[in-house]
Design a protein around this motif. Sequence first.
Motif, PDB file in Angstrom:
ATOM      1  N   ILE A  79       0.810  -1.249   0.052  1.00 15.58           N
ATOM      2  CA  ILE A  79      -0.155   0.075   0.057  1.00 15.58           C
ATOM      3  C   ILE A  79       0.884   1.331   0.065  1.00 15.58           C
ATOM      4  N   GLN A  82      -0.327   7.569   1.443  1.00 15.31           N
ATOM      5  CA  GLN A  82      -1.268   8.459   0.946  1.00 15.31           C
ATOM      6  C   GLN A  82      -0.776   9.862   0.551  1.00 15.31           C
ATOM      7  N   LEU A 137      -8.293   4.641  -3.529  1.00 16.10           N
ATOM      8  CA  LEU A 137      -7.740   3.648  -4.370  1.00 16.10           C
ATOM      9  C   LEU A 137      -6.469   4.102  -5.151  1.00 16.10           C
ATOM     10  N   HIS A 147       3.843   3.444  -8.196  1.00 20.08           N
ATOM     11  CA  HIS A 147       2.582   4.025  -8.248  1.00 20.08           C
ATOM     12  C   HIS A 147       2.566   5.461  -8.676  1.00 20.08           C
ATOM     13  N   TRP A 150      -3.634   8.617  -6.664  1.00 24.05           N
ATOM     14  CA  TRP A 150      -4.695   8.368  -5.686  1.00 24.05           C
ATOM     15  C   TRP A 150      -6.055   8.754  -6.675  1.00 24.05           C
ATOM     16  N   ALA A 207      -5.199  -0.913 -11.236  1.00 27.03           N
ATOM     17  CA  ALA A 207      -5.262  -1.034  -9.749  1.00 27.03           C
ATOM     18  C   ALA A 207      -5.225  -2.435  -9.415  1.00 27.03           C
ATOM     19  N   HIS A 208      -5.066  -2.638  -8.221  1.00 23.46           N
ATOM     20  CA  HIS A 208      -5.052  -4.134  -7.549  1.00 23.46           C
ATOM     21  C   HIS A 208      -6.068  -4.367  -6.825  1.00 23.46           C
ATOM     22  N   SER A 210      -6.312  -6.122  -4.203  1.00 21.59           N
ATOM     23  CA  SER A 210      -6.170  -5.986  -2.613  1.00 21.59           C
ATOM     24  C   SER A 210      -6.172  -4.529  -2.078  1.00 21.59           C
ATOM     25  N   HIS A 211      -6.273  -3.736  -2.836  1.00 26.04           N
ATOM     26  CA  HIS A 211      -6.570  -2.302  -2.390  1.00 26.04           C
ATOM     27  C   HIS A 211      -7.870  -1.677  -2.428  1.00 26.04           C
ATOM     28  N   LEU A 214      -9.540   0.378   0.980  1.00 23.84           N
ATOM     29  CA  LEU A 214      -8.536   0.866   1.731  1.00 23.84           C
ATOM     30  C   LEU A 214      -9.263   2.494   2.068  1.00 23.84           C
TER      31      LEU A 214
END
Length: 317
Positions: A79, A82, A137, A147, A150, A207-208, A210-211, A214
Amino acid sequence: MVKPVPSHQLPHRYPPPLGSKARSLAMASLNQSLAIALGLLSGMALPVGATSAPLIAPDARDGGSPAMQNKQDPSAPPIPPQPPNLPRAITPDETGIVGLTPAPSDNVGIGHLRPAVSTLGNSSGATGASWLRGVALPIYPSPDSDHWGWLINGWLVPNDAPPLAIGRDATFSMVQTEAQAYAFPVLEIRPDGWFRFQYTQAGAAWAHRSHLGLGTLSLTLERWEISMKEATRLEFRRPGLSQPMRLAPNNAAPLQALVGPNSIMRPLAVEGDWLRVRVTQPALGCAPLPGSSTAEGWVRWRNDTDIPLVWFPANEC
């Protein structure tokens, strides 16, 4: 406040050349951020029609269940941090969201990215695109890239660049899947958890899975076959044309009836590319007309390239 900038008005220096003049140097940073956000920089995103990768991974027709999405994968990306100065949560300006009712030729992908709990009839009031205020996300140019930024609190926040308010500072593209809900079309889902979704008319991001949980509102991936089966009613995407309804789910089955444009079509079951439906016709909107009749049969809901042939009516009965 920066006005929404459609992709065809982006500066000349960002490929592809679109002919508009460069803005002042003071706006260069913001223009570059917006150009990237719209997916127009080389290698950053693929347009809807791109064919460099298959739309459907061989074993990826899983319906997008939350259990599959939240399963921990040791290969999942960490992750990312942010944004340091996180903007306050806002509701997107829906005047800057386009493409809600796709044209018959539009590629809407293989499913959609939406809230994990359907917004239709939700007492939280998370209708339209308002659910984006609760999303967090991280997005990427590709599964192998660093990355990029967001989607968070109703904003698109690139790394090391000013945040862009969705629908106000940048035009976004979504589809309306039920009377009150908007979603992002999903173009590709990979077995390793990565998926690609369209968020502007010209751009897509990765995107994945697992996220997806969030934010204060969790997200889910749902394939169109699930959405079509659970819809209250559907209509054909090519308006004004009658479509065949057959006795069995194959093109060689006898023709049972023609489904006209003035009909009520309710889904019952899905089998491959076919949808069992209950059709009442003729009808005016949601009301059967005098002398109408009802029959059940099979219609083709998806073509050979996995593009839906039916869609969700814009108006709720």
